[in-house]
Design an enzyme around this catalytic site. Structure first.
Site, PDB file in Angstrom:
ATOM      1  N   HIS A  93      27.057  44.854  25.167  1.00 13.03           N
ATOM      2  CA  HIS A  93      27.208  45.817  24.076  1.00 13.03           C
ATOM      3  C   HIS A  93      26.449  47.110  24.395  1.00 13.03           C
ATOM      4  CE1 HIS A  93      26.712  46.561  19.456  1.00 13.03           C
ATOM      5  NE2 HIS A  93      27.445  47.479  20.038  1.00 13.03           N
ATOM      6  N   GLU A  96      28.308  48.846  27.006  1.00 12.60           N
ATOM      7  CA  GLU A  96      29.483  49.529  26.443  1.00 12.60           C
ATOM      8  C   GLU A  96      29.073  50.916  25.921  1.00 12.60           C
ATOM      9  OE1 GLU A  96      30.964  47.842  22.661  1.00 12.60           O
ATOM     10  OE2 GLU A  96      31.252  49.960  22.235  1.00 12.60           O
ATOM     11  N   HIS A  97      27.925  50.980  25.256  1.00 12.22           N
ATOM     12  CA  HIS A  97      27.453  52.270  24.732  1.00 12.22           C
ATOM     13  C   HIS A  97      27.032  53.224  25.851  1.00 12.22           C
ATOM     14  CE1 HIS A  97      26.841  51.785  20.216  1.00 12.22           C
ATOM     15  NE2 HIS A  97      27.381  50.649  20.583  1.00 12.22           N
ATOM     16  N   GLU A 169      20.480  54.441  23.447  1.00 11.73           N
ATOM     17  CA  GLU A 169      21.543  53.579  22.934  1.00 11.73           C
ATOM     18  C   GLU A 169      21.090  52.137  22.752  1.00 11.73           C
ATOM     19  OE1 GLU A 169      24.605  54.643  21.950  1.00 11.73           O
ATOM     20  OE2 GLU A 169      23.860  56.664  22.352  1.00 11.73           O
ATOM     21  N   GLU A 194      22.298  49.134  14.976  1.00 11.67           N
ATOM     22  CA  GLU A 194      23.647  48.685  14.657  1.00 11.67           C
ATOM     23  C   GLU A 194      23.640  47.168  14.410  1.00 11.67           C
ATOM     24  OE1 GLU A 194      26.567  49.440  17.730  1.00 11.67           O
ATOM     25  OE2 GLU A 194      28.015  48.116  16.785  1.00 11.67           O
TER      26      GLU A 194
HETATM   27 ZN   LIG Z   1      28.171  49.303  19.112  1.00 13.12          ZN
END
Ligand SMILES: [Zn+2]
Length: 1001
Positions: A93, A96-97, A169, A194
Site C-alpha cells: 500500500h 502504491e502511494h 506517504e 488513511e
Molecule cells: Zn491509500
C-alpha cells in the site's frame, strides 16, 4: 489510492456483465502469432458481451497481457503486480502511494495528481487488494491514453522512491510543528492516517479481521493495506526491496480494453519491457491448510454511540469453499450464495433479518473468492449478546432445511433472469467493470477469458441442475460437513478507542526514548526539508498534457421528445437499449412539515420492503427479480437552476425491465403505490433497524459528505432538506426510531405521507426505450397514471422564508481521524459566476489545499469544491488527524489565492479537470436526466460550457474577492466537524456541540 474492500454480497450482481450493441470485431490476430515481442496465446470471441478477448505473453519476460477488443470509446489501461505480503506493515500500500510520487522520466512530486489536471481521463486510480496491486485508468482520447500510459509505466517500473516520499506517504516521526523542536514528536504519514481511518470503520475492521482469522499461515492472515501498529515497523529499505522484487514484468499483468488497436498497445508496452529478462517472482503461501475442526475467534471494536449498546455484537460463520481457480465452481457458489442470502424471499433473510435477530448481515456475508481459497460467510450485526448462540443455530438449521427441501425453481429462474438482464444493460464504464471482475482470479492463476464466458457457465448450470442434487450436494460438502468453519465474533468495547490511543502513545514513547541526539537532529532537519520540498514550485514541463483545443466546444446533445398522457408530461428518449425499458417518475411534494419530512426516506423504503395486504414482500420481491432489473423509490431534492433559494423536492420511482415485461413492471409499481401494508409493524421494525444500522455504518466512510451536508444545510433550502432526508439529522432520527418499541405513531405518519404524495397532478415521467417499445410503454403508462389518485385538495403552502445561518457545529464520534467542512454561498447554475467559481475551486485544490491538507497535515484527502447545481462553495477534509489546523488552512487559502498569479497552463489544467466529469461517458439510462430531473436543457449546458472555457485569471481574482473574502470577512459561512472530542472545541469558543440522543438534533 484506496484499499479495495471487496464487498462480496454484491459481487454476484457485478459479475453479471453487460452487453453493448452488435458491431463487428476488429482484431485480426491468430494464436501462435508473434507481435512486438509477444506471442498470441488465445483469441476467443465472447458474443454475449460483444467482445473478442486476446491473451498474450511477452516472450522475454513472461509478462501476461489481456486485450479486450470491443466497440467502446471508453478505453482502459491497467498494469498490476502480484503483491502478497508476509506482514501487516502495509508495504504494498505504501509502495502504491510512493510509486506515484515521481519517476525517472517524470521527476516531479506526485505526477499522478498533476496528471489529473492535464488529462480528460474518465477514471484514474490505484488499488491495493489482498494479494495484488493494480493501476488502472480510462479515457476516450487517444493522445490522452498514450500520455497516461507513459506516466503509469514510468511510475511503476522507474519510480524515484525517495526517502522523503516514504516518510510523507508512509510514516515518520516529526514534531507537531515540524520546524519547532519544542513541540512534541508524533507519528505522521498519509497511509498511516488513511489506515487509522480505515480501521475506525467497523465494517472494514470486521471484514478484514474475519478474513485474517480464516486463513492462518497464508498471506491473508496479514493486512495488506497496513495495520497502524505494524506500519511503524516498516523501513525504507524494506520498501525498496519490495519494489525491486515485485514490480517486475515477470510478475506483471497488463490489461487493455476498448476500440484502440492492439498493435499500438503492444508496441508501446513492449518497448518498455525490452530491457528486462525473466525472473522468478517471490513466493508467498496463499493456500490454507484445511482445519480438522471448527474454530471460534473473537475481536473487539469501538462502542457505537448511535446504536443501542446492548445490540452491537457482530458474528458470522465462514466456511472454506473451493479453490478459486475452478471457474464453474465459483459461478455455482456465487449463485448458491445469492439464493441463500439475497432479498426478502431468501431463506437467510427470512430467518435472520425478518426475525429481528440482527440489524443487517455482517460485512463479510456472501461468497468471497478474492482469496486463493474461496469462502462463504453468513453472519449478522446488531445482535444481542444473549442471542449469539441462537444466531449460529438458526444459520445451521436453515442450511439443513434448504439441503432437504432445495430452492424453489422460480427463485433459480429469477437469478438466471437477473444474469440475462445484467448482460444487456449498457454501462459507460464497462471496461473497468470487467477489470474489477477478473483481477483477483487472474492474479490467482485463472484464465481470465474463462471468466467472461457467462453463457457457457449458464448452459452447464442448466444441464447440471436437471441432473438434480446440485445445490444440495454443495450445501452438504461446504456448509454442513466442513471442519474448516470459523465463527468470528466481534464485541464492542467502551475502552476500545482509548486503548488504541494508549497503544499508540506507548509505541511512540518507545520509539522516542530510543532516539539518539543525532536522530533528533535528523527528525528536525527532515521535517524542515519535507516542508520546503512541499513548498517548492516545480517545473512540470516534463509532463505530457492535453490542451484547451482537446475539449470539445459543443455539448453532446440528447434528442428528447416530450408528450403528454393523462395530463402528465412524458419525456421520451428513443435509442438503442438492447431491449430494455428504463422508467423514471418524479412526483413533486406538497408542503410537508419538517417532522413529516423526516419520515419520507422511510416511506420510500417501506414501499419496497413491507409487502401489500394480499402479498408478502418475499412474494413481491420474487416477482421483481423475475420480471425487472430492480425497482426503487427514493427522495429527490434539486436546487432551482436560476435561484438557489428555491428548490423542488419529490419522490422518485425508478425501474427497468426487458421489453417483454413492461406491463408487469408497471403492475408491480401500481401494487406498491396502492396497497403497501404500513400496518406490518414487524417488517417495519426490521426496516428501521436495518436503515439505522446502514446509515450509522456509512459515516466512517463518507464523513466528509455528512459534514458538508450539515454545514450546507444552514445555507440553502435544498440542502436544509437534503440534511433532513440523508444527513446527520436523518441518522440521529433513524437511530432514535430504532430504539422505539411502539411504532403506532410511525405507522400513522407513513399513512399520512401516503395520502399526500404520488398524485396524478404532481407527476412527470421519463422513459428511455427502443422505438418498438414505445406503444407498449404508452399503454401501460396510461393504466399506471390513471390509477393514481388525482391531486387532493391543493396543499396550501405557507411557504417559509429561508434565512441562512452561520454556525460552527461539532458531532462527537469515535473516529481516530476526523472529517471537516466549511461552506459558503455561491450562485445558481445559470449565473455567469458559477463557471468561474468552479475553476477557482479546482485551482485552490490543486495548488494549495491538496499540499497543505494532505501532504503537510497528513489527512487522506482535502480540498475545495464548487457544486454547480447546488450553488455552494465548500472546503473539506477527509480522515484528517489535524482538523483544527485544517480550518486555519481553509482561511489561509483565501489569502493565498488573492496573491497567487496563475499561468495560462494552470487555468487550462483546471478546466481539463472539470471537463473530465462534465464529458464523462454516460450510461444509456442516464441520458436526458439532467433535463428531466433539474430542468437543465442542452442549450443551458452549452452556455455553461462556453462560460467554463472562457474563464480567465482576472475572473478568478474577482471571484475570490467577491465570494471568499466577502463571506469570510462577514463571517457568512458554516463549519462542521465530525470526530474525536478535543478540549480545543468547546461551547466557549463558539462551537455547537451535538449530544447523541438529545431531541434537539
Ligand atoms: Zn491509500
Amino acid at each position: 489510492m484506496s484499499v479495495q474492500l471487496l464487498c462480496t454480497s454484491r459481487a454476484f450482481r457485478k459479475a453479471a456483465l453487460q452487453l453493448k450493441n452488435a458491431k463487428s470485431y476488429t482484431t485480426k490476430v491468430t494464436p501462435g502469432q508473434q507481435l512486438h515481442g509477444y506471442r498470441v496465446q488465445q483469441v476467443r470471441s465472447v458474443p454475449e458481451l460483444e467482445l473478442t478477448a486476446v491473451a498474450l505473453q511477452h516472450e522475454a519476460t513472461g509478462a501476461q497481457h489481456l486485450h479486450i477488443d470491443r466497440d467502446d470509446v471508453n478505453n482502459v489501461f491497467a498494469v498490476g503486480f502480484g503483491t502478497p505480503v508476509k506482514d501487516s506493515t502495509g508495504v504494498p500500500h505504501i509502495l502504491e502511494h510512493t510509486t506515484l510520487c515521481g519517476s525517472q522520466q517524470y521527476p516531479v512530486r506526485d505526477p499522478f495528481f498533476k496528471m489529473l489536471n492535464r488529462s480528460l481521463a474518465t477514471f484514474m486510480n490505484a488499488f491495493t487488494a489482498a494479494d495484488y496491486t493494480i493501476y488502472p485508468f480510462a479515457t476516450t482520447n487517444p493522445v490522452d491514453y498514450a500520455n497516461l500510459r507513459s506516466v503509469y509505466m514510468d511510475a511503476v517500473f522507474h519510480p524515484r522512491l525517495e526517502k522523503l516520499d516514504f516518510k510523507q506517504e508512509g510514516w515518520r516521526l516529526e514534531h507537531e510543528v515540524p520546524t519547532d523542536a519544542s513541540t512534541p514528536i508524533q507519528f505522521k504519514g498519509v497511509v498511516y492516517n488513511e489506515m487509522k481511518g480505515q480501521t475506525s470503520d467497523a465494517n472494514y475492521l470486521y471484514y478484514s479481521q474475519a478474513q485474517q482469522a480464516m486463513f492462518p499461515g497464508t498471506t491473508y492472515e496479514h493486512l495488506s493495506g497496513g495495520d497502524p501498529p505494524a506500519i511503524t515497523n516498516l523501513s525504507y529499505e524494506q520498501l525498496l526491496e519490495f519494489h525491486q522484487s515485485h514490480y517486475h514484468p515477470s510478475n506483471a499483468r497488463f490489461y487493455t480494453y476498448g476500440n484502440f488497436p492492439l498493435e499500438d498497445h503492444l508496441s508501446a508496452i513492449g518497448k518498455e519491457l525490452q530491457n528486462y529478462a525473466a525472473v522468478k517472482p517471490p513466493h508467498v503461501n496463499k493456500i490454507v491448510q484445511p482445519w480438522t475442526g471448527p474454530r471460534t475467534v473473537t475481536g473487539m471494536c469501538a462502542l457505537d454511540p448511535l446504536s443501542p449498546p446492548d445490540r452491537q455484537t457482530k458474528l458470522s460463520l465462514s466456511f472454506l469453499a473451493n479453490d478459486s481457480n475452478d471457474v464453474f465452481e465459483n459461478f455455482s457458489m456465487k449463485l448458491l450464495s445469492y439464493l441463500l442470502l439475497d432479498g426478502h424471499a431468501s431463506p437467510m433473510y427470512k430467518a435472520l433479518i425478518d426475525t429481528n435477530l440482527g440489524s443487517e448481515f455482517s460485512a463479510n456475508t456472501g461468497y468471497d473468492n478474492s482469496t486463493r481459497s474461496a469462502c462463504l460467510s453468513i453472519g449478522l450485526q446488531g445482535v444481542k449478546e444473549d442471542d449469539v448462540q441462537l444466531v449460529q443455530e438458526r444459520i445451521r438449521s436453515v442450511l439443513k432445511q434448504v439441503k432437504q427441501e432445495g430452492f424453489d425453481a422460480k427463485r433459480i429462474e429469477a437469478a438466471i433472469h437477473q444474469m440475462e438482464l445484467g448482460q444487456k444493460h449498457k454501462t459507460a464504464d464497462f471496461g473497468l467493470t470487467i477489470m474489477h471482475g477478473i483481477s483477483s482470479d487472474w492474479f490467482n492463476g485463472v484464465d481470465p477469458i474463462d471468466l467472461l464466458e457467462i453463457n457457457k457457465n449458464i448452459d452447464r448450470l442448466k444441464h447440471e441442475l436437471s441432473q438434480g442434487n446440485f445445490f444440495e450436494s454443495r450445501i452438504e460438502k461446504y456448509l454442513l460437513n466442513n471442519p474448516h468453519t470459523l465463527t468470528f465474533i466481534m464485541r464492542p468495547d467502551a475502552q476500545y478507542s482509548s486503548n488504541l490511543v494508549s497503544e499508540e502513545n506507548a509505541r511512540l514513547a518507545k520509539k522516542v526514548s530510543a532516539l539518539t541526539e543525532a536522530d533528533r537532529k535528523e527528525i528536525l532537519e527532515k521535517g524542515k526539508e519535507l516542508l520546503s520540498n512541499q513548498d517548492k514550485t516545480e517545473d512540470l514541463s516534463c509532463l505530457p498534457t492535453l490542451h484547451l483545443e482537446d475539449i470539445s466546444k459543443t455539448v453532446k446533445r440528447t434528442a428528447l421528445d416530450h408528450t403528454g398522457l393523462c395530463n402528465t408530461p412524458i419525456q421520451w428518449r428513443t435509442t438503442a437499449t438492447n431491449g430494455i425499458t428504463y422508467f423514471r417518475a418524479i412526483s413533486t411534494l406538497p408542503q410537508l412539515s419538517d417532522d413529516l419530512k423526516l419520515y419520507l426516506p422511510l416511506f420510500c423504503d417501506a414501499l419496497l420492503s413491507l409487502g401489500t395486504k394480499s402479498q408478502s414482500m418475499a412474494e413481491i420481491d420474487e416477482e421483481i427479480r423475475l420480471y425487472t432489473g430492480g425497482l426503487r423509490a427514493s427522495t429527490t431534492v434539486s436546487t432551482n437552476h436560476s435561484d438557489i433559494d428555491h428548490m423542488e423536492e419529490g419522490v422518485a420511482l425508478t425501474g427497468n425491465c426487458l421489453d417483454r415485461n413492461i406491463d408487469k413492471m408497471y403492475d408491480i409499481f401500481m401494487k406498491l403505490v396502492h396497497d403497501t401494508n404500513f400496518d406490518d409493524v414487524e417488517k417495519l421494525k426490521t426496516l428501521i433497524v436495518g436503515n439505522a444500522s446502514g446509515l450509522v455504518n456509512s459515516i466512517a466512510d463518507s464523513g466528509h459528505v455528512f459534514a458538508r451536508t450539515y454545514a450546507s444545510s444552514m445555507l440553502t433550502p435544498a440542502m436544509q432538506n437534503a440534511e433532513i432526508l440523508s444527513g446527520m439529522s436523518q441518522v440521529a432520527f433513524m437511530s432514535q426510531l430504532a430504539a422505539t418499541e411502539d411504532l403506532s405513531n410511525v405507522v400513522a405518519k407513513l399513512k399520512e405521507i401516503s395520502s399526500l404524495v404520488l398524485k396524478q397532478g404532481s407527476l412527470r415521467v421519463a422513459v428511455t426505450c427502443g422505438e418498438d417499445a414505445i406503444s407498449t410503454n404508452e399503454k401501460s403508462l396510461i393504466k399506471f397514471i390513471s390509477s393514481l389518485p388525482e391531486q387532493g385538495k391543493a396543499s396550501v403552502s405557507e411557504s417559509k422564508v429561508f434565512v441562512p445561518q452561520f454556525r460552527k457545529t461539532f458531532f462527537p464520534l469515535p473516529f481516530s481521524v476526523n472529517f471537516s467542512a466549511k461552506v459558503l454561498r455561491g450562485v445558481p447554475y445559470t449565473h455567469p459566476d458559477g463557471a468561474k467559481l468552479q475553476v477557482l475551486s479546482s485551482l485552490m485544490t490543486t495548488h494549495y489545499l491538496h499540499r497543505e491538507i494532505r501532504e503537510k497535515n497528513g489527512a487522506y484527502g482535502g480540498g475545495a469544491r464548487y457544486a454547480g447545481l447546488g450553488g455552494l462553495f465548500s472546503f473539506y477534509s477527509y480522515r484528517d488527524p489535524r482538523t483544527l489546523e485544517t480550518l486555519d488552512t481553509y482561511s489561509s487559502s483565501v489569502d493565498w489565492v488573492q496573491k497567487r498569479q496563475f499561468t495560462d497552463q494552470e487555468i487550462t489544467e483546471a478546466k481539463l479537470s472539470i471537463f473530465q466529469s462534465v464529458d464523462a461517458p454516460q450510461n444509456v439510462s442516464e441520458e436526458g436526466m439532467f433535463q428531466f430531473v433539474h430542468g437543465i436543457s442542452d442549450e443551458m449546458r452549452q452556455w455553461r460550457r462556453e462560460e467554463l472555457l472562457q474563464v480567465t485569471q482576472k475572473d478568478i481574482k474577482e471571484m475570490a474577492e467577491r465570494y471568499l473574502v466577502g463571506s469570510v470577512s462577514r463571517n457568512e459561512y458554516s463549519t462542521t466537524i465530525l470526530g474525536e472530542v478535543t478540549d480545543k472545541i468547546s461551547a466557549e469558543n463558539g462551537w455547537d456541540i451535538k449530544q447523541w440522543g438529545s431531541p434537539s438534533l
